[in-house]
Design a protein around this motif. Structure first.
Motif, PDB file in Angstrom:
ATOM      1  N   PHE A 146      12.306 -84.676  15.308  1.00 17.32           N
ATOM      2  CA  PHE A 146      11.232 -83.709  15.006  1.00 17.32           C
ATOM      3  C   PHE A 146      10.700 -83.128  16.327  1.00 17.32           C
ATOM      4  O   PHE A 146      10.468 -83.895  17.277  1.00 17.32           O
ATOM      5  CB  PHE A 146      10.021 -84.412  14.373  1.00 17.32           C
ATOM      6  N   PRO A 183      -5.052 -92.607   7.112  1.00 15.16           N
ATOM      7  CA  PRO A 183      -5.213 -91.556   6.099  1.00 15.16           C
ATOM      8  C   PRO A 183      -5.677 -92.080   4.736  1.00 15.16           C
ATOM      9  O   PRO A 183      -6.487 -91.414   4.078  1.00 15.16           O
ATOM     10  CB  PRO A 183      -3.807 -90.954   5.993  1.00 15.16           C
ATOM     11  N   MET A 219      11.129 -95.694  16.559  1.00 16.36           N
ATOM     12  CA  MET A 219      11.049 -94.314  17.072  1.00 16.36           C
ATOM     13  C   MET A 219      10.714 -94.270  18.560  1.00 16.36           C
ATOM     14  O   MET A 219      10.266 -95.262  19.150  1.00 16.36           O
ATOM     15  CB  MET A 219      10.005 -93.519  16.292  1.00 16.36           C
ATOM     16  N   PRO A 244       6.764-101.606  10.409  1.00 16.02           N
ATOM     17  CA  PRO A 244       7.223-101.714   9.015  1.00 16.02           C
ATOM     18  C   PRO A 244       6.696-100.571   8.150  1.00 16.02           C
ATOM     19  O   PRO A 244       5.652 -99.982   8.472  1.00 16.02           O
ATOM     20  CB  PRO A 244       6.628-103.049   8.555  1.00 16.02           C
ATOM     21  N   LEU A 267     -14.223-100.602   7.804  1.00 21.52           N
ATOM     22  CA  LEU A 267     -13.926-101.470   8.954  1.00 21.52           C
ATOM     23  C   LEU A 267     -12.585-101.065   9.540  1.00 21.52           C
ATOM     24  O   LEU A 267     -11.635-100.827   8.800  1.00 21.52           O
ATOM     25  CB  LEU A 267     -13.844-102.941   8.520  1.00 21.52           C
ATOM     26  N   GLY A 286      -2.483 -96.495  -0.162  1.00 22.21           N
ATOM     27  CA  GLY A 286      -1.625 -96.091   0.957  1.00 22.21           C
ATOM     28  C   GLY A 286      -0.512 -97.100   1.186  1.00 22.21           C
ATOM     29  O   GLY A 286       0.019 -97.697   0.242  1.00 22.21           O
ATOM     30  N   SER A 298      -9.127-101.127  15.200  1.00 20.48           N
ATOM     31  CA  SER A 298      -9.012-100.474  16.491  1.00 20.48           C
ATOM     32  C   SER A 298     -10.151 -99.465  16.677  1.00 20.48           C
ATOM     33  O   SER A 298     -11.187 -99.610  16.036  1.00 20.48           O
ATOM     34  CB  SER A 298      -7.682 -99.831  16.463  1.00 20.48           C
ATOM     35  N   LYS A 357      -0.682 -94.641  16.523  1.00 16.02           N
ATOM     36  CA  LYS A 357      -0.046 -95.160  15.308  1.00 16.02           C
ATOM     37  C   LYS A 357       1.429 -94.794  15.367  1.00 16.02           C
ATOM     38  O   LYS A 357       1.766 -93.629  15.631  1.00 16.02           O
ATOM     39  CB  LYS A 357      -0.719 -94.547  14.065  1.00 16.02           C
ATOM     40  N   THR A 363      -8.948 -97.525   8.557  1.00 14.54           N
ATOM     41  CA  THR A 363      -9.283 -96.096   8.552  1.00 14.54           C
ATOM     42  C   THR A 363      -8.110 -95.256   9.051  1.00 14.54           C
ATOM     43  O   THR A 363      -8.211 -94.499   9.999  1.00 14.54           O
ATOM     44  CB  THR A 363     -10.563 -95.799   9.374  1.00 14.54           C
TER      45      THR A 363
HETATM   46  C1  LIG Z   1       8.213 -94.722  12.637  1.00 14.80           C
HETATM   47  C2  LIG Z   1       7.463 -94.180  11.462  1.00 14.80           C
HETATM   48  C3  LIG Z   1       7.498 -92.807  11.206  1.00 14.80           C
HETATM   49  C4  LIG Z   1       6.799 -92.284  10.126  1.00 14.80           C
HETATM   50  N1  LIG Z   1       6.798 -90.937   9.944  1.00 14.80           N
HETATM   51  C5  LIG Z   1       6.108 -90.400   8.922  1.00 14.80           C
HETATM   52  C6  LIG Z   1       6.050 -89.000   8.762  1.00 14.80           C
HETATM   53  O1  LIG Z   1       6.596 -88.224   9.537  1.00 14.80           O
HETATM   54  N2  LIG Z   1       5.351 -88.509   7.700  1.00 14.80           N
HETATM   55  C7  LIG Z   1       4.710 -89.334   6.820  1.00 14.80           C
HETATM   56  O2  LIG Z   1       4.111 -88.839   5.872  1.00 14.80           O
HETATM   57  N3  LIG Z   1       4.728 -90.670   6.972  1.00 14.80           N
HETATM   58  C8  LIG Z   1       5.398 -91.223   8.006  1.00 14.80           C
HETATM   59  N4  LIG Z   1       5.378 -92.576   8.193  1.00 14.80           N
HETATM   60  C9  LIG Z   1       4.599 -93.403   7.271  1.00 14.80           C
HETATM   61  C10 LIG Z   1       3.101 -93.259   7.613  1.00 14.80           C
HETATM   62  O3  LIG Z   1       2.894 -93.624   8.956  1.00 14.80           O
HETATM   63  C11 LIG Z   1       2.274 -94.153   6.694  1.00 14.80           C
HETATM   64  O4  LIG Z   1       2.718 -93.996   5.380  1.00 14.80           O
HETATM   65  C12 LIG Z   1       0.787 -93.811   6.780  1.00 14.80           C
HETATM   66  O5  LIG Z   1       0.299 -94.069   8.062  1.00 14.80           O
HETATM   67  C13 LIG Z   1       0.011 -94.623   5.744  1.00 14.80           C
HETATM   68  O6  LIG Z   1      -1.367 -94.461   5.933  1.00 14.80           O
HETATM   69  P1  LIG Z   1      -2.374 -95.685   5.626  1.00 14.80           P
HETATM   70  O7  LIG Z   1      -3.720 -95.159   5.844  1.00 14.80           O
HETATM   71  O8  LIG Z   1      -2.018 -96.298   4.330  1.00 14.80           O
HETATM   72  O9  LIG Z   1      -2.002 -96.788   6.720  1.00 14.80           O
HETATM   73  P2  LIG Z   1      -2.130 -96.714   8.312  1.00 14.80           P
HETATM   74  O10 LIG Z   1      -1.924 -95.348   8.790  1.00 14.80           O
HETATM   75  O11 LIG Z   1      -1.248 -97.788   8.826  1.00 14.80           O
HETATM   76  O12 LIG Z   1      -3.648 -97.066   8.578  1.00 14.80           O
HETATM   77  C14 LIG Z   1      -4.116 -98.386   8.427  1.00 14.80           C
HETATM   78  C15 LIG Z   1      -5.376 -98.529   9.269  1.00 14.80           C
HETATM   79  O13 LIG Z   1      -5.891 -99.836   9.070  1.00 14.80           O
HETATM   80  C16 LIG Z   1      -6.181-100.431  10.327  1.00 14.80           C
HETATM   81  N5  LIG Z   1      -5.987-101.881  10.150  1.00 14.80           N
HETATM   82  C17 LIG Z   1      -4.827-102.545  10.024  1.00 14.80           C
HETATM   83  N6  LIG Z   1      -5.053-103.855   9.848  1.00 14.80           N
HETATM   84  C18 LIG Z   1      -6.393-104.021   9.856  1.00 14.80           C
HETATM   85  C19 LIG Z   1      -7.249-105.143   9.718  1.00 14.80           C
HETATM   86  N7  LIG Z   1      -6.773-106.384   9.548  1.00 14.80           N
HETATM   87  N8  LIG Z   1      -8.593-104.946   9.756  1.00 14.80           N
HETATM   88  C20 LIG Z   1      -9.108-103.689   9.926  1.00 14.80           C
HETATM   89  N9  LIG Z   1      -8.337-102.598  10.089  1.00 14.80           N
HETATM   90  C21 LIG Z   1      -7.004-102.748  10.028  1.00 14.80           C
HETATM   91  C22 LIG Z   1      -5.183 -99.802  11.301  1.00 14.80           C
HETATM   92  O14 LIG Z   1      -5.620 -99.862  12.640  1.00 14.80           O
HETATM   93  C23 LIG Z   1      -5.128 -98.382  10.760  1.00 14.80           C
HETATM   94  O15 LIG Z   1      -6.108 -97.568  11.333  1.00 14.80           O
HETATM   95  C24 LIG Z   1       6.067 -93.142   9.262  1.00 14.80           C
HETATM   96  C25 LIG Z   1       6.017 -94.509   9.514  1.00 14.80           C
HETATM   97  C26 LIG Z   1       6.706 -95.032  10.608  1.00 14.80           C
HETATM   98  C27 LIG Z   1       6.644 -96.506  10.865  1.00 14.80           C
END
Ligand SMILES: Cc1cc2nc3c(=O)[nH]c(=O)nc-3n(C[C@H](O)[C@H](O)[C@H](O)COP(=O)(O)OP(=O)(O)OC[C@H]3O[C@@H](n4cnc5c(N)ncnc54)[C@H](O)[C@@H]3O)c2cc1C
Length: 410
Positions: free
Chosen positions: A213, A16, A177, A272, A39, A291, A42, A48, A14
């Protein structure tokens, strides 16, 4: 013995991507609320590793979903990109980026999704995924779940992806970071509401950039500084690579005295970033990815807007699937590859190969030539006024009209 819980659709993760999927789905089809479950390993609000920069495209997505931001944020209106061949200034008159903290932002999205009827099972890490005869079985920290359709939105280290699609580290980049407390009156990022990107590290072999930033941590002014490297970690351990990135970050911002922070994991956070690889598959049987689990922008590592775009497409595919449309998942696969987002990610991959390749100086020089081209480029990247959805020809026409007839870019 642990229970087996069944549902029609399961969202793993959960952040974005998972929450945008639920929000788009339940906005269009509120009656599906009882059939979908999420699911989360955390519990919100959870930390994050992220700079939290929301580009205008993300703000447009929030607007489309009818969501007010409702979390502390700093609107950046100036930008500077430093390269080996000179600086590029950016000012577009309206926000280039809205900087939030991900713990607050994601908790805000989770609250909205719950209000829309989504059940989120927290502290429930997915451990294993297996498919058989039209059903997906997940082993988790809270027992077994069985579902007709699984969305893997569990980030760059996706467990769903590893179990169903294989591990594949070849498209994993890395970012490091830290957050530094600052005096806002003596810090240009706050005084001028400016962010900084620094690409000079490309000449040292980093396929990326360092950033700074302005942000608010628990309401207090901080700088979020970090460095992104698109290339996969080398060897069995990527510790040396992270150390080299930190050295490069210190060289980039000597005035911030990052050396005093040492190399401890406490001071710096590494994570990563999986980037879009056109050769990847994003669906398999009854499993789909969204995502970071699917892969995001290779050039800048920006992934929040992409998470929302994937979420919108995933929501459409899930609704069609629940309505009995057997082709819903193959359409999703096609859209991720060849729809507006897929096309944008391909162009960003092309740009990453140029700007981080052996002839990078030449491309940085080219990028500095035309102010109007910079404006088109920034607006296109930011998805301002949906410019990124235009075909290349329409974009070139806008640029030509701006250069030849001084017309506004948007
Ligand atoms: C240092 C850094 C800086 C960044 N800065 C930016 C920025 O300024 N702007 C931007 O647009 N993007 C930025 N990003 C990229 C951005 O963080 C990701 O692209 C974004 O969070 C992707 O969203 P997501 O929902 O796909 O994954 P995530 O945000 O990683 O969410 C995944 C979710 O799944 C949960 N999860 C993971 N594994 C499991 C499991 N096995 N079972 C159940 N739950 C699980 C996690 O707890 C989390 O809540 C940055 C990334 C990094 C590393």
């Amino acid at each position: 013995m642990k229970s087996v819980r069944k549902c029609d659709v399961l969202i793993a993760g959960t952040g974005p991507a998972g929450l945008a999927t639920a929000l788009y789905l339940l906005r269009e089809r509120p009656e599906f609320a009882r059939r979908v479950l999420a699911l989360e390993k955390s519990r919100h609000p959870r930390f994050k590793v992220c700079a939290g920069g929301l580009i205008p495209k993300t703000m447009l997505a929030l607007e489309e979903l009818g969501l007010a931001l409702e979390v502390p944020a700093i609107e950046v209106i100036h930008g500077v990109a430093r390269t080996e061949v000179g600086d590029v200034d950016m000012y577009r008159g309206d926000p280039l980026c809205t900087v939030v903290r991900r713990n607050e932002f994601d908790a805000r999205l989770a609250r909205a999704a719950r209000e829309a009827g989504l059940e989120i099972v927290e502290n429930c890490r997915v451990l294993d995924v297996a498919q058989s005869s039209g059903e997906v079985r997940l082993t988790t920290e809270q027992g077994v779940f069985e579902t007709g359709l699984l969305l893997g939105a569990d980030g760059s280290g996706s467990r769903v992806r590893a179990c169903v699609f294989g591990r594949g580290k070849e498209s994993l980049g890395r970012a490091v970071m830290t957050d530094l407390p600052v005096d806002p009156e003596r810090t240009p990022e706050f005084v001028e509401r400016r962010y900084r990107f620094d690409f000079r590290c490309v000449s040292s072999g980093v396929s990326g950039y360092a950033w700074s930033f302005p942000c608010l941590v628990d309401g207090r002014p901080h700088l979020n500084v970090g460095i992104y490297d698109q290339l996969p970690p080398h060897g069995t351990s990527d510790e040396p690579r992270a150390g080299a990135l930190l050295d490069e970050l210190r060289r980039t911002f000597p005035e911030l005295e990052l050396g005093a922070l040492g190399r401890s994991a406490k001071s710096f956070k590494a994570f990563p970033i999986r980037w879009f690889n056109p050769g990847d598959r994003f669906t398999d049987g009854r499993v789909m990815l969204a995502g970071d689990a699917a892969g995001v922008d290779p050039l800048m590592g920006e992934g929040i807007s992409c998470a929302f775009e994937h979420g919108k497409l995933a929501a459409r595919a899930i609704a069609a699937f629940l309505d009995g449309d057997a082709a819903a998942l193959s359409r999703y696969e096609r859209e991720l590859h060849h729809g507006a987002t897929g096309r944008k990610l391909r162009k960003l991959a092309f740009a990453a190969r140029r700007f981080y390749g052996p002839h990078h100086r030449w491309y940085f020089r080219l990028a500095r030539l035309s102010r109007k081209a910079q404006q088109v480029g920034v607006d296109w990247f930011n998805g301002a006024a949906h410019l990124d959805e235009l075909p290349v020809r329409a974009l070139m026409a806008k640029w030509a009209a701006a250069v030849l007839f001084d017309r506004p870019v948007r």
